[in-house]
Scaffold this motif. Structure first.
Motif, mmCIF file in Angstrom:
data_model
loop_
_atom_site.group_PDB
_atom_site.id
_atom_site.type_symbol
_atom_site.label_atom_id
_atom_site.label_comp_id
_atom_site.label_asym_id
_atom_site.label_seq_id
_atom_site.Cartn_x
_atom_site.Cartn_y
_atom_site.Cartn_z
ATOM 1 N N ASN A 1 0.805 -1.228 0.000
ATOM 2 C CA ASN A 1 0.000 0.000 0.000
ATOM 3 C C ASN A 1 0.838 1.278 0.000
ATOM 4 N N GLU B 1 -18.639 -4.031 -9.002
ATOM 5 C CA GLU B 1 -17.960 -3.260 -7.957
ATOM 6 C C GLU B 1 -18.996 -2.620 -7.047
ATOM 7 N N SER C 1 -17.548 -0.173 -4.162
ATOM 8 C CA SER C 1 -16.774 1.049 -3.954
ATOM 9 C C SER C 1 -15.336 0.773 -4.391
ATOM 10 N N TYR D 1 -11.915 1.238 -4.650
ATOM 11 C CA TYR D 1 -10.857 2.073 -4.092
ATOM 12 C C TYR D 1 -9.725 2.319 -5.082
ATOM 13 N N ASN D 2 -9.429 1.337 -5.936
ATOM 14 C CA ASN D 2 -8.339 1.548 -6.892
ATOM 15 C C ASN D 2 -8.655 2.705 -7.845
ATOM 16 N N ILE E 1 -10.680 5.290 -7.085
ATOM 17 C CA ILE E 1 -10.612 6.499 -6.253
ATOM 18 C C ILE E 1 -9.151 6.912 -6.067
ATOM 19 N N GLU E 2 -8.274 5.942 -5.776
ATOM 20 C CA GLU E 2 -6.852 6.242 -5.590
ATOM 21 C C GLU E 2 -6.232 6.811 -6.865
ATOM 22 N N THR F 1 -15.603 12.577 -2.570
ATOM 23 C CA THR F 1 -15.238 11.787 -1.389
ATOM 24 C C THR F 1 -15.073 12.643 -0.134
#
Length: 182
Positions: free
Chosen positions: A73, A93, A95, A97-98, A100-101, A163
């Motif tokens: 991470n 999916e 949420s 996260y990949n 969003i990142e 977010t």
């Protein structure tokens, strides 16, 4: 993690399994490379899972495919900051996260038009939502050929707004109160 900046770079980062669309990823890379783009693009794949052997085979088949395996991470942000495009081939999916990142790093994201990515990606502004593999392939080729340009600052601002914990908390509280009133 080294990224060759002489050519556009595409990163795919997820668990290597059916849900994350490894079959589609392999098909997309094979088709784009076979269509004459292998010398124009570098693919980077990060993750581990049941389909690891297939991805290792793909990286041996194509010299422009680099497989990193599991990425800790604390290295993900650095890796995201070095690439030009993030793709997600997830089949479903909640949420992601990949995504969003990647957008927090200001990177455009191409993904399927499914729940999750549809909540995050603003089509043709912060990335592109596609319907099928052929559209995915066409969109990637357009990107390689210098198609649509993306504003990293705008992508970062957009994902920050989506977010924002204060906004999310206000919306949750309002939802809870509306449920109580009913």
């Amino acid at each position: 993690y080294q990224i060759n900046k002489n050519k556009p770079s595409i990163l795919w980062l997820a668990r290597l399994n059916v849900q994350k669309g490894v079959d589609d990823l392999i098909q997309i890379i094979d088709q784009v490379n076979t269509d004459g783009y292998s010398g124009k693009i570098n693919w980077y794949i990060a993750g581990d899972g049941a389909d690891r052997n297939r991805i290792e085979g793909l990286s041996k088949k194509w010299s422009n495919v680099t497989y990193y395996g599991h990425v800790e991470n604390n290295y993900i942000a650095s890796l995201l900051n070095k690439i030009d495009l993030f793709i997600s081939t997830s089949q479903w999916e909640a949420s992601p996260y990949n995504i969003i990142e990647a957008q927090a790093a200001g990177k455009p994201v191409f993904a399927y038009k499914i729940a999750g990515p549809m909540d995050i990606i603003e089509n043709n502004k912060t990335g592109i939502l596609v319907n099928d593999i052929s559209e995915f392939i066409k969109t990637i080729k357009d990107f390689i050929n210098g198609g649509q340009k993306y504003d990293e600052r705008l992508i970062r601002e957009t994902i920050r707004k989506k977010t924002d914990p204060n906004k999310i908390n206000r919306e949750l509280i309002a939802m809870f109160f509306s449920c109580i009133k009913k």
